[in-house]
Design a protein around this motif. Structure first.
Motif: not given
Length: 261
Positions: A29, A33, A36-37
């Protein structure tokens, strides 16, 4: 160090297996994240880069215009224009303030210019060159605006560049180090638990075999004891020896079961 040996030093238990699976879920996870950042920061980085290129192109034209306006003002008002302007200026009319903009958790500095009061330059160049001085002032105000915008963009550019490098390092660490190590640890724990299960199964099979052999031995001993007791009873009843009684029992056991006495 090979991929199979890159694992955590843990005790292979069911509890630790659950903990490792939970850590793997968290690492997966976190990797998603951070990825995506990184993508969001890269998009913003490219947008800022385009704005910097555009600002630098416009800055060349604006600086050329302002320098030409200064030359015109000096030609019209004379070389002592500097003293004339300084006499009519008490404080800075254009000031800079900073703020922060949050982009995907990264705080980017932003600079803004604003006017603080009015400049009292109504009488500047009253003798000659007043219009050219005002045009020169307007050109340099425009130049300041472009410079402030360019400074804000370049500062954000450098901040984003460092943030993207840090985020990519974290993404690569999770993808190439943390997740494979946890996966290898899970595989190791599963293998050890399977081995323990096989050892327990083999031990149970050995115990069951020993119990069966012990039951069979006890049954044979019980049979022999019963035969011994029966032979002793026959010996007492018929007054024969124990050997003869055993022979009689053996002969009776060897007779055909279909013969009816």
């Amino acid at each position: 160090m090979s991929g199979q040996t890159q694992r955590l030093n843990v005790v292979p238990t069911v509890t630790m297996l659950g903990a490792m699976k939970a850590r793997l879920v968290g690492a997966t996870r976190g990797h998603a994240l951070l990825k995506k950042k990184s993508d969001a920061l890269t998009v913003q980085f490219r947008q800022i880069l385009k704005k910097i290129v555009s600002a630098k192109e416009s800055m060349g034209e604006v600086m050329k215009t302002s320098a030409f306006s200064l030359t015109e003002a000096k030609y019209v008002a004379g070389d002592n224009i500097k003293h004339i302007v300084l006499e009519n200026v008490q404080s800075a009319a254009i000031k800079i303030r900073s703020r922060q903009e949050n982009i995907a958790g990264v705080k980017l500095p932003k600079f803004e210019h604003y006017s603080d009061g009015e400049t009292k330059n109504d009488l500047t160049g009253l003798a000659r060159g007043g219009q050219q001085i005002q045009l020169c002032r307007g050109a340099y105000v425009k130049a300041i605006e472009v410079l402030v915008e360019l400074a804000s963009l370049q500062t954000s550019f450098l901040t984003l560049d460092e943030a993207i490098k840090t985020t990519n390092r974290r993404v690569n660490a999770l993808e190439n180090v943390v997740k494979p190590r946890i996966e290898n640890t899970i595989s190791y724990i599963k293998g050890e638990l399977d081995e323990l299960e096989r050892e327990d199964f083999f031990r149970l099979k050995k115990i069951q075999g020993y119990k069966r052999r012990e039951i069979e031995r006890q049954r044979i001993n019980a049979k022999l004891y019963a035969e011994e007791q029966l032979a002793e009873k026959i010996s007492l009843q018929k007054g024969v020896s124990m050997t003869l009684a055993h022979n009689l029992l053996s002969a009776a056991a060897e007779k055909d079961e279909d013969i009816i006495f």
